[in-house]
Write a protein that holds these residues in place. Structure first.
Motif, PDB file in Angstrom:
ATOM      1  N   GLU A 120      -0.642   3.734   2.769  1.00 38.40           N
ATOM      2  CA  GLU A 120      -0.809   3.660   1.100  1.00 38.40           C
ATOM      3  C   GLU A 120      -0.882   2.106   0.992  1.00 38.40           C
ATOM      4  O   GLU A 120      -1.811   1.641  -0.101  1.00 38.40           O
ATOM      5  CB  GLU A 120       0.474   3.920   0.443  1.00 38.40           C
ATOM      6  N   HIS A 172      -4.508   1.077   2.591  1.00 37.51           N
ATOM      7  CA  HIS A 172      -5.910   1.505   1.784  1.00 37.51           C
ATOM      8  C   HIS A 172      -5.699   0.904   0.316  1.00 37.51           C
ATOM      9  O   HIS A 172      -6.503   1.275  -0.478  1.00 37.51           O
ATOM     10  CB  HIS A 172      -5.892   2.805   2.114  1.00 37.51           C
ATOM     11  N   ARG A 173      -4.464   0.145  -0.075  1.00 33.05           N
ATOM     12  CA  ARG A 173      -4.347  -0.369  -1.191  1.00 33.05           C
ATOM     13  C   ARG A 173      -4.312   0.582  -2.527  1.00 33.05           C
ATOM     14  O   ARG A 173      -4.328   0.435  -3.598  1.00 33.05           O
ATOM     15  CB  ARG A 173      -5.439  -1.320  -1.598  1.00 33.05           C
ATOM     16  N   SER A 174      -3.957   2.053  -1.775  1.00 32.88           N
ATOM     17  CA  SER A 174      -3.854   2.949  -3.016  1.00 32.88           C
ATOM     18  C   SER A 174      -2.570   2.641  -3.800  1.00 32.88           C
ATOM     19  O   SER A 174      -2.379   3.138  -4.880  1.00 32.88           O
ATOM     20  CB  SER A 174      -3.886   4.479  -2.565  1.00 32.88           C
ATOM     21  N   ILE A 175      -1.862   1.845  -3.058  1.00 30.98           N
ATOM     22  CA  ILE A 175      -0.326   1.349  -3.889  1.00 30.98           C
ATOM     23  C   ILE A 175      -0.813   0.696  -4.865  1.00 30.98           C
ATOM     24  O   ILE A 175      -0.015   0.556  -5.973  1.00 30.98           O
ATOM     25  CB  ILE A 175       0.497   0.653  -2.905  1.00 30.98           C
ATOM     26  N   MET A 176      -2.078   0.057  -5.263  1.00 32.38           N
ATOM     27  CA  MET A 176      -2.190  -0.831  -6.330  1.00 32.38           C
ATOM     28  C   MET A 176      -2.379  -0.183  -7.663  1.00 32.38           C
ATOM     29  O   MET A 176      -1.435  -0.492  -8.552  1.00 32.38           O
ATOM     30  CB  MET A 176      -3.459  -1.741  -6.253  1.00 32.38           C
ATOM     31  N   PRO A 177      -3.314   0.761  -7.885  1.00 29.05           N
ATOM     32  CA  PRO A 177      -3.233   1.588  -9.172  1.00 29.05           C
ATOM     33  C   PRO A 177      -1.892   2.508  -9.321  1.00 29.05           C
ATOM     34  O   PRO A 177      -1.581   2.701 -10.363  1.00 29.05           O
ATOM     35  CB  PRO A 177      -4.193   2.542  -8.795  1.00 29.05           C
ATOM     36  N   LEU A 178      -1.198   2.810  -8.155  1.00 32.98           N
ATOM     37  CA  LEU A 178       0.046   3.556  -8.267  1.00 32.98           C
ATOM     38  C   LEU A 178       1.163   2.722  -8.995  1.00 32.98           C
ATOM     39  O   LEU A 178       1.773   2.832  -9.897  1.00 32.98           O
ATOM     40  CB  LEU A 178       0.496   3.809  -6.951  1.00 32.98           C
ATOM     41  N   LEU A 179       1.512   1.377  -8.503  1.00 35.21           N
ATOM     42  CA  LEU A 179       2.383   0.681  -9.052  1.00 35.21           C
ATOM     43  C   LEU A 179       2.060  -0.080 -10.354  1.00 35.21           C
ATOM     44  O   LEU A 179       2.820  -0.617 -11.044  1.00 35.21           O
ATOM     45  CB  LEU A 179       2.843  -0.577  -7.956  1.00 35.21           C
ATOM     46  N   ALA A 180       0.790  -0.007 -10.702  1.00 31.94           N
ATOM     47  CA  ALA A 180       0.261  -0.077 -12.134  1.00 31.94           C
ATOM     48  C   ALA A 180       0.709   0.560 -13.283  1.00 31.94           C
ATOM     49  O   ALA A 180       0.612   0.297 -14.216  1.00 31.94           O
ATOM     50  CB  ALA A 180      -0.905  -0.465 -11.883  1.00 31.94           C
ATOM     51  N   VAL A 228       5.944   2.816 -12.507  1.00 32.30           N
ATOM     52  CA  VAL A 228       6.622   3.166 -11.182  1.00 32.30           C
ATOM     53  C   VAL A 228       7.187   1.921 -10.516  1.00 32.30           C
ATOM     54  O   VAL A 228       6.487   1.162 -10.483  1.00 32.30           O
ATOM     55  CB  VAL A 228       5.672   3.843 -10.243  1.00 32.30           C
ATOM     56  N   SER A 229       8.420   2.145 -10.222  1.00 32.05           N
ATOM     57  CA  SER A 229       9.186   0.808  -9.550  1.00 32.05           C
ATOM     58  C   SER A 229       8.772   0.835  -8.100  1.00 32.05           C
ATOM     59  O   SER A 229       8.743   2.011  -7.665  1.00 32.05           O
ATOM     60  CB  SER A 229      10.767   0.775  -9.760  1.00 32.05           C
ATOM     61  N   ARG A 230       9.024  -0.198  -7.544  1.00 38.45           N
ATOM     62  CA  ARG A 230       8.767  -0.091  -6.123  1.00 38.45           C
ATOM     63  C   ARG A 230       9.935   0.600  -5.320  1.00 38.45           C
ATOM     64  O   ARG A 230       9.588   1.374  -4.376  1.00 38.45           O
ATOM     65  CB  ARG A 230       8.783  -1.632  -5.554  1.00 38.45           C
ATOM     66  N   GLU A 243       4.115  -9.513  -1.063  1.00 39.09           N
ATOM     67  CA  GLU A 243       2.522  -9.735  -1.701  1.00 39.09           C
ATOM     68  C   GLU A 243       1.541  -8.730  -1.472  1.00 39.09           C
ATOM     69  O   GLU A 243       1.479  -8.679  -0.353  1.00 39.09           O
ATOM     70  CB  GLU A 243       2.259 -11.047  -1.322  1.00 39.09           C
ATOM     71  N   LEU A 244       1.404  -7.995  -2.380  1.00 37.27           N
ATOM     72  CA  LEU A 244       0.432  -6.834  -2.111  1.00 37.27           C
ATOM     73  C   LEU A 244      -1.012  -7.241  -2.189  1.00 37.27           C
ATOM     74  O   LEU A 244      -1.121  -8.428  -2.659  1.00 37.27           O
ATOM     75  CB  LEU A 244       0.485  -5.724  -3.112  1.00 37.27           C
ATOM     76  N   LEU A 283      -0.320  -6.781 -14.390  1.00 40.20           N
ATOM     77  CA  LEU A 283       0.285  -5.584 -14.164  1.00 40.20           C
ATOM     78  C   LEU A 283       1.320  -5.285 -13.402  1.00 40.20           C
ATOM     79  O   LEU A 283       2.170  -4.169 -13.144  1.00 40.20           O
ATOM     80  CB  LEU A 283      -0.963  -4.758 -13.300  1.00 40.20           C
ATOM     81  N   LEU A 321       1.887  -6.415 -10.415  1.00 34.90           N
ATOM     82  CA  LEU A 321       1.926  -6.273  -9.163  1.00 34.90           C
ATOM     83  C   LEU A 321       2.048  -7.350  -8.298  1.00 34.90           C
ATOM     84  O   LEU A 321       2.120  -7.488  -7.116  1.00 34.90           O
ATOM     85  CB  LEU A 321       0.417  -5.725  -8.884  1.00 34.90           C
ATOM     86  N   ARG A 360       4.126  -1.198 -18.880  1.00 32.87           N
ATOM     87  CA  ARG A 360       2.734  -0.674 -17.937  1.00 32.87           C
ATOM     88  C   ARG A 360       2.445   0.716 -18.326  1.00 32.87           C
ATOM     89  O   ARG A 360       1.032   1.253 -18.303  1.00 32.87           O
ATOM     90  CB  ARG A 360       3.368  -0.721 -16.375  1.00 32.87           C
ATOM     91  N   TYR A 392      -5.496   0.632 -15.860  1.00 33.59           N
ATOM     92  CA  TYR A 392      -6.006  -0.094 -14.875  1.00 33.59           C
ATOM     93  C   TYR A 392      -7.080   0.306 -14.112  1.00 33.59           C
ATOM     94  O   TYR A 392      -6.829   1.547 -13.520  1.00 33.59           O
ATOM     95  CB  TYR A 392      -4.856  -0.826 -14.160  1.00 33.59           C
ATOM     96  N   TYR A 425      -9.348   2.486  -4.770  1.00 34.63           N
ATOM     97  CA  TYR A 425      -8.428   2.765  -3.904  1.00 34.63           C
ATOM     98  C   TYR A 425      -7.638   3.974  -4.192  1.00 34.63           C
ATOM     99  O   TYR A 425      -6.474   4.103  -4.554  1.00 34.63           O
ATOM    100  CB  TYR A 425      -7.260   1.504  -3.963  1.00 34.63           C
ATOM    101  N   TYR A 434      -1.467  10.952 -11.592  1.00 31.87           N
ATOM    102  CA  TYR A 434      -1.211   9.545 -12.307  1.00 31.87           C
ATOM    103  C   TYR A 434      -0.719   9.887 -13.753  1.00 31.87           C
ATOM    104  O   TYR A 434       0.080   9.573 -14.368  1.00 31.87           O
ATOM    105  CB  TYR A 434      -2.395   8.704 -12.705  1.00 31.87           C
TER     106      TYR A 434
END
Ligand code: ADP
Ligand code: MG
Lengths: 283, 281
Positions: A90, A93-101, A104-106, A282-283, B56, B58, B79, B84, B90, B104
C-alpha cells in the motif's frame, strides 16, 4: 462529552474495520487465497498418502505431528510474507495517499492492516486445520473399520486438541504479523521487511538456546545485549504445545489465558511501534 | 474566513549526504478565498505536490503553517471536508469503481444507504455507470481520472484539491475536466488545482499562483498577470493588411517589433520562470 467520546471511538472502530475488510478482500482477490487453499489440499493429500503404511495409532500421531509442523512452518512464512505484502504494498503503490487524506489516522491504518493480514493468516490456519482434521478422521475411520478394537474400543484422536493447537498458532502468528508490520512500516523495500520478519521469527525459535547461554552469564556486554534481545523478541516456542494437546495431558485454562495475554501484549507493542514508524515516515 | 491559508511554508527533504537537503517549498504564503478556483502553476518539481501533501496532512511542514477551513490539516475533521484527487491514480486494482467509492465513503463515516446513493449518482455523473462494477485493472487512464473525481466528491467536501487533473488525459478529456471544475464552482466549492499545463487551465482559474523551485513568483488573476510589465506593448486591432505592413515598418524603424496575437499566460509563465532561473544561475 462521554457520549461524543463513545461515538468517536465507534467511528474509529468502523474505519479500522473498513481497512481490515479491504485488506482481507485484497488477499482474497489477489489470488493469495488460491495459494493458501492449494497448500491445504496438498497437505491433505500427503496425509492420506500415509494410509499406505499401517502403523496403527502411531500413524495417527505421526499425521498429527506432520500437520502441526506444517502449520507452524507454513503459517510463519505466510504470516511474514502476507503482512509485509499487504502493508508495504500500500505504501509502495501509494494507494496510502488518498487513504490517509481521508479522516484516517496512521495508527488506525496500521491497526486495520494488521487485523486484515491476521484475518488472512487465520483463514490459512483454518484451511490447514480442516485438511488435517479430515485426514485424521478418514484414516481413523479406516483403521476402525478394519479393527473396531484398534484404540481400545474408542476413538484415538483428540479433535478438540487439534483445534486448541490451531488457536495457539493463530495467537503466535498475530505476534509475527505485527512484527512484520513494524518492519514493513519502516523499510524501504519489501525484501528487507520480509528478511527481518524471518530473522525475528528464528530468534524467537531460539529462545531456549539463548536462555541456556544466559544461564552461564558472565555479565559481559554481549550477554546484556542478548538479554535485551530476549526481552524484545517473543519466545515462539511457548506456543508449540502440539504434544500436550493431542495424546498428552492437554493444557490448563490458566496456561492458555497466559499465552493469550502474552500474544496480545507483544502484538500490541509491535503494532504500536509500527504506527510510530509510519508516523515518522515521509510518504 | 479564507478556505485555504498558507503562511511562510517551508519543506526540506534531507539528501543522502549528511546535513544537506533540498528545499521543495520555500517560504510560500497564499490565501485562497472561498468559492474560488485557484490554479497553482509551475514546472515539474516546483513543489506543487509537496504543498498539496502538506495541506492534506500527508507531510509535515519544516517551517510555517497552513490552515484549511480554519483548521489544521492534522485534524481528521478538517480532512473530512477536503476532497483529494491524487496526481496519479493510486487506487486498488482489485476493486470495482463502485467498491472503491464506497470504501472511501465508509472511511468518511457516511451512512451506508446515503453512500450507496451518492456513489451511484457520482459514477453516473462522471460517465462510469456502465463500468461501475468492473475491476479498476480494466479502466483506461481517462476513466481512472474521472473515477478520481467521483471518489474525491463522495464526502461532499467544501474544498477540492486536485493535483494535475489534466495530466495524461487527451485534449477532449481535459476539456471535460475543465467543465467538471467549473461545475464545482457553481456548487459553491473551493478548488485548488495544480498543473504544469497552463493552457489547459488558465481559462477556468479565477486566480493563479506561479511557483518555481518552491517559491511563489507571482500571484493574482489571470488578467492581472497578463497585463504585468505590459506598458511598452500595444494591442492594435482591426487594421487592414496594408496598414499593418506600414505599422510594422514604423515599429522596426523605431527599434520595436510587431507580433501577431496578444500575450498568453504561457508566455508570462515562461518569462517568469526563465528570469527566475537566470537570477539563480
Ligand atoms: N519524499 C521526497 N524526498 C525527497 N525529495 C522529494 C520528496 N518529494 C518531493 N521531493 C522533491 O521536492 C521537489 C518538489 O517536488 P514536487 O512537490 O513533487 O513537485 P511538483 O509536484 O511541482 O512536480 C522536487 O525537487 C522533488 O525531487
Ligand atoms: Mg506533482
Amino acid at each position: 462529552m462521554i457520549d461524543s467520546m463513545a461515538e468517536r471511538i465507534g467511528r474509529s472502530f468502523s474505519r479500522i474495520g473498513a481497512i481490515a475488510g479491504n485488506t482481507y478482500r485484497e488477499a482474497i482477490r489477489m489470488r493469495l487465497f488460491l495459494l493458501l487453499a492449494l497448500t491445504g489440499v496438498a497437505s491433505l493429500a500427503v496425509g492420506l498418502f500415509f494410509q499406505e503404511f499401517n502403523l496403527g495409532s502411531n500413524e495417527l500421531s505421526f499425521i498429527a505431528d506432520f500437520g502441526f509442523g506444517g502449520m507452524t512452518l507454513l503459517g510463519s512464512i505466510v504470516a511474514v510474507v502476507v503482512t509485509v505484502q499487504l502493508l508495504f504494498g500500500e505504501i509502495e503503490h501509494r494507494s496510502i495517499m488518498p487513504l490517509l487524506a481521508k479522516p484516517v489516522s496512521r495508527g488506525e491504518f496500521v491497526l486495520g492492516k494488521v487485523l486484515g493480514a491476521w484475518l488472512t493468516i487465520c483463514s490459512f490456519i483454518a484451511a490447514l486445520t480442516i485438511a488435517l482434521v479430515t485426514a485424521l478422521w478418514i484414516r481413523e475411520t479406516q483403521i476402525l473399520a478394519q479393527d473396531s478394537e484398534a484404540f481400545g474400543g474408542g476413538r484415538a484422536v483428540s479433535y478438540a486438541g487439534v483445534l486448541i493447537f490451531a488457536c495457539l498458532q493463530c495467537m503466535r502468528l498475530a505476534i509475527l504479523a505485527s512484527i512484520s508490520a513494524f518492519f514493513a512500516a519502516y523499510a524501504t523495500s519489501s525484501i528487507f521487511a520480509i528478511f527481518m520478519g524471518f530473522f525475528v521469527w528464528i530468534i524467537g525459535q531460539l529462545h531456549p538456546v539463548i536462555s541456556d547461554q544466559l544461564a552461564h552469564s558472565t555479565g559481559s556486554i554481549s550477554d546484556l545485549l542478548l538479554r535485551l534481545v530476549t526481552w524484545l523478541t517473543p519466545d515462539m516456542r511457548l506456543f508449540d504445545l502440539g504434544a500436550d494437546v493431542v495424546g498428552g495431558p492437554g493444557i490448563a485454562g490458566a496456561v492458555a489465558a497466559k499465552l493469550l495475554l502474552y500474544a496480545a501484549l507483544y502484538a500490541a507493542f509491535y503494532t504500536a511501534l509500527a504506527a510510530f514508524a509510519l508516523g515518522k515516515r515521509e510518504l | 474566513m479564507p478556505a485555504i491559508e498558507i503562511s511562510d511554508l517551508c519543506k526540506d527533504f534531507p539528501l543522502p549526504e549528511r546535513g544537506k537537503f533540498v528545499r521543495a517549498v520555500d517560504q510560500l504564503s497564499l490565501t485562497i478565498e472561498e468559492n474560488c478556483i485557484f490554479g497553482l502553476l509551475g514546472p515539474n518539481g516546483s513543489g506543487k505536490s509537496t504543498t498539496v501533501k502538506i495541506l492534506l496532512g500527508l507531510s509535515r511542514p519544516s517551517r510555517g503553517s497552513c490552515k484549511v477551513l480554519g483548521q489544521s490539516p492534522d485534524a481528521p475533521s478538517a480532512r473530512a471536508r477536503i476532497g483529494y484527487l491524487p496526481d496519479a491514480p493510486y487506487y486498488y486494482r482489485f476493486l470495482s469503481g463502485r467498491e472503491l467509492v464506497l470504501y472511501y465513503g465508509r472511511l468518511l463515516g457516511i451512512e451506508a444507504k446515503l453512500a450507496k446513493r451518492r456513489a451511484g449518482e457520482l459514477l453516473e455523473r462522471f460517465g462510469l455507470a456502465d463500468a461501475a462494477d468492473r475491476k479498476l485493472g480494466s479502466y483506461s487512464k481517462g476513466m481512472l481520472q474521472r473515477l478520481g473525481f467521483a471518489q474525491a466528491l463522495i464526502g461532499d467536501p467544501e474544498v477540492l484539491i486536485l493535483d494535475e487533473p489534466t495530466a495524461g488525459v487527451d485534449p477532449v478529456g481535459a476539456a471535460e475536466v475543465g467543465e467538471f471544475i467549473l461545475d464545482l464552482k457553481t456548487q459553491g466549492k473551493t478548488v485548488l488545482l495544480c498543473s504544469h499545463l497552463l493552457s489547459q487551465v488558465e481559462s477556468i482559474c479565477d486566480q493563479v499562483g506561479i511557483l518555481n523551485k518552491g517559491r511563489l513568483l507571482a500571484e493574482g488573476s489571470v488578467a492581472d498577470l497578463l497585463s504585468q510589465g505590459e506598458a511598452d506593448r500595444l494591442s492594435i486591432r482591426g487594421v487592414s493588411p496594408t496598414a499593418r505592413s506600414r505599422i510594422e515598418r514604423i515599429a522596426a524603424e523605431a527599434g520595436g517589433s510587431v507580433e501577431a496575437g496578444g500575450r498568453t499566460l504561457d508566455e508570462v509563465f515562461l518569462d517568469l520562470v526563465a528570469s527566475d532561473d537566470r537570477f539563480d544561475g
